[in-house]
Design a protein around this motif. Structure first.
Motif, mmCIF file in Angstrom:
data_model
loop_
_atom_site.group_PDB
_atom_site.id
_atom_site.type_symbol
_atom_site.label_atom_id
_atom_site.label_comp_id
_atom_site.label_asym_id
_atom_site.label_seq_id
_atom_site.Cartn_x
_atom_site.Cartn_y
_atom_site.Cartn_z
ATOM 1 N N GLY A 175 0.620 -12.917 17.677
ATOM 2 C CA GLY A 175 0.887 -11.491 17.818
ATOM 3 C C GLY A 175 -0.564 -10.921 17.846
ATOM 4 O O GLY A 175 -1.593 -11.528 17.981
ATOM 5 N N PRO A 176 -0.284 -9.491 17.807
ATOM 6 C CA PRO A 176 -1.764 -8.495 17.779
ATOM 7 C C PRO A 176 -2.825 -8.962 16.888
ATOM 8 O O PRO A 176 -4.036 -9.149 17.488
ATOM 9 N N ARG A 177 -2.471 -8.981 15.805
ATOM 10 C CA ARG A 177 -3.531 -9.441 14.743
ATOM 11 C C ARG A 177 -3.953 -10.666 14.852
ATOM 12 O O ARG A 177 -5.132 -11.167 14.877
ATOM 13 N N SER A 178 -3.280 -11.701 15.394
ATOM 14 C CA SER A 178 -3.600 -13.042 15.627
ATOM 15 C C SER A 178 -4.786 -13.108 16.632
ATOM 16 O O SER A 178 -5.938 -13.681 16.877
ATOM 17 N N LYS A 179 -4.513 -12.274 17.853
ATOM 18 C CA LYS A 179 -5.227 -12.186 19.038
ATOM 19 C C LYS A 179 -6.482 -11.660 18.805
ATOM 20 O O LYS A 179 -7.570 -11.992 19.356
ATOM 21 N N ARG A 180 -6.576 -10.748 18.072
ATOM 22 C CA ARG A 180 -7.721 -9.784 17.536
ATOM 23 C C ARG A 180 -8.723 -10.930 16.663
ATOM 24 O O ARG A 180 -10.122 -10.477 16.714
ATOM 25 N N ALA A 181 -8.148 -11.809 15.948
ATOM 26 C CA ALA A 181 -9.023 -12.521 15.302
ATOM 27 C C ALA A 181 -9.305 -14.082 15.734
ATOM 28 O O ALA A 181 -9.907 -14.851 15.144
ATOM 29 N N ALA A 182 -9.284 -14.070 17.007
ATOM 30 C CA ALA A 182 -9.311 -15.391 17.918
ATOM 31 C C ALA A 182 -10.910 -15.551 17.868
ATOM 32 O O ALA A 182 -11.716 -14.674 17.927
ATOM 33 N N ASN A 183 -11.150 -16.679 17.570
ATOM 34 C CA ASN A 183 -12.376 -17.365 17.639
ATOM 35 C C ASN A 183 -12.859 -17.772 19.142
ATOM 36 O O ASN A 183 -12.176 -18.777 19.347
ATOM 37 N N THR A 184 -13.741 -17.084 19.791
ATOM 38 C CA THR A 184 -14.030 -17.310 20.990
ATOM 39 C C THR A 184 -14.834 -18.672 21.098
ATOM 40 O O THR A 184 -15.985 -18.740 20.555
ATOM 41 N N LEU A 185 -14.500 -19.588 21.665
ATOM 42 C CA LEU A 185 -15.034 -21.093 21.902
ATOM 43 C C LEU A 185 -15.584 -21.496 23.163
ATOM 44 O O LEU A 185 -14.991 -20.962 24.178
ATOM 45 N N ARG A 186 -17.045 -21.836 23.266
ATOM 46 C CA ARG A 186 -17.355 -22.306 24.728
ATOM 47 C C ARG A 186 -18.043 -23.590 24.500
ATOM 48 O O ARG A 186 -18.583 -23.863 23.349
#
Length: 315
Positions: A242-253
């Motif tokens: 949900g929205p909270r999980s999305k906001r907490a996403a760790n962006t990986l590259r």
């Protein structure tokens, strides 16, 4: 205008099929070759579908916008077990999809039936003209119970160079999809093994049942991976992105040093049909798999696993 190359059609189709049974994959490639030799361009639009993908498609025209395209709920489609494909025709240069059920369309179905497929266009209750399947006589109920068909090829594969038309082309970017065997995909098994590791089923109240390592990705595998994501992100663990999980996403590259996040990403990609080593290293293979997955979901293609990519992985 030059004709689309045979290898291009094959590469696109292999990517779209995902983790189908090996005999389905090889029979489909043979069908594409034979049709190409008859001046018919055919491409595969869909193959293996996770339970989550099937639910999304089933909801289309019911609880979400669009037309109804299937009557099968999750677990009731042969796509969920890697033994079915959907196809369409393309324009001469391969740039446009053609969905008209014409003589060429029916000819592709006939070639498929020669190779052992049954065709949805022959059904009486709900005609599914793009659909081909090879179930070995098993029902979806039997496959839900764990049985898998014993499929065998009934042909000698045609070599690409033997097709009497223009051939060649470049392979698509991205790691090739995994192949299902009667014992499942070894790469999905690796993802399930990761989910069961390090006490994840009980750590931080993740509360998912230890997975059966069977090589077939279903809703339990998807739910487990979401819960591990939420544990890593330090948000409420409820198995819903949900929205909270999305906001907490760790962006990986590429080059990311967060090895356990990368292992989760690699496991999640494998659950969608890719064949990555779950080694915690975000290198070329992982980047290409992310690019391929993003392209298949029509989201921004940049090779970076951010909130939208995580969201699509957990659908």
């Amino acid at each position: 205008m030059s004709r689309v190359r045979l290898q291009t059609l094959i590469d696109r189709s292999v990517r779209n099929m995902g983790a189908v049974h090996n005999v389905i994959r090889e029979s489909t490639i043979e069908m594409i070759k034979r049709a190409y030799g008859e001046e018919i361009n055919v491409q595969i639009s869909s193959g293996f579908r996770s339970y989550a993908d099937q639910t999304r498609i089933y909801n289309q025209g019911r609880t979400s916008p669009g037309n109804i395209v299937t009557n099968a709920k999750a677990g009731y489609s042969n796509h969920n077990f890697g033994v079915a494909i959907d196809y369409f025709l393309t324009s001469h240069d391969g740039s446009e999809a053609i969905w008209t059920v014409n003589a060429q369309w029916r000819r592709v179905a006939a070639i498929g039936k020669q190779l052992g497929f049954s065709w949805g266009g022959d059904w009486t209750s709900f005609k599914d003209f793009p659909h081909l399947q090879m179930t070995g006589g098993l029902s979806t109920a039997q496959m839900r119970a764990g049985q898998r068909p014993n499929l065998k090829m009934n042909f000698t594969p045609t070599k690409v160079e033997d097709v009497n038309t223009e051939i060649g082309g470049n392979r698509v970017m991205g790691d090739e999809p995994s192949i299902l065997t009667p014992n499942g995909s070894v790469h999905i098994r690796a993802a399930q093994t990761f989910a069961n590791s390090r006490d994840y089923p009980t750590r931080a109240k993740a509360n998912f049942k230890t997975l059966v390592v069977d090589g077939f990705a279903g809703p339990l595998t998807n739910n487990a991976l979401i819960r591990i994501y939420q544990y890593f992100a330090n948000v409420t663990i409820d198995g819903k992105y949900g929205p909270r999980s999305k906001r907490a996403a760790n962006t990986l590259r590429r080059g990311t040093a967060s090895q356990w996040w990368v292992r989760l990403l690699q496991s999640s990609l494998n659950a969608k049909g890719y064949k990555l080593s779950i080694d915690g290293s975000f290198g070329t293979a992982t980047e290409n798999a992310v690019i391929s997955f993003q392209r298949s979901r029509n989201i921004n293609v940049d090779g970076v696993a951010g909130p939208n990519t995580w969201g699509q992985l957990f659908r």
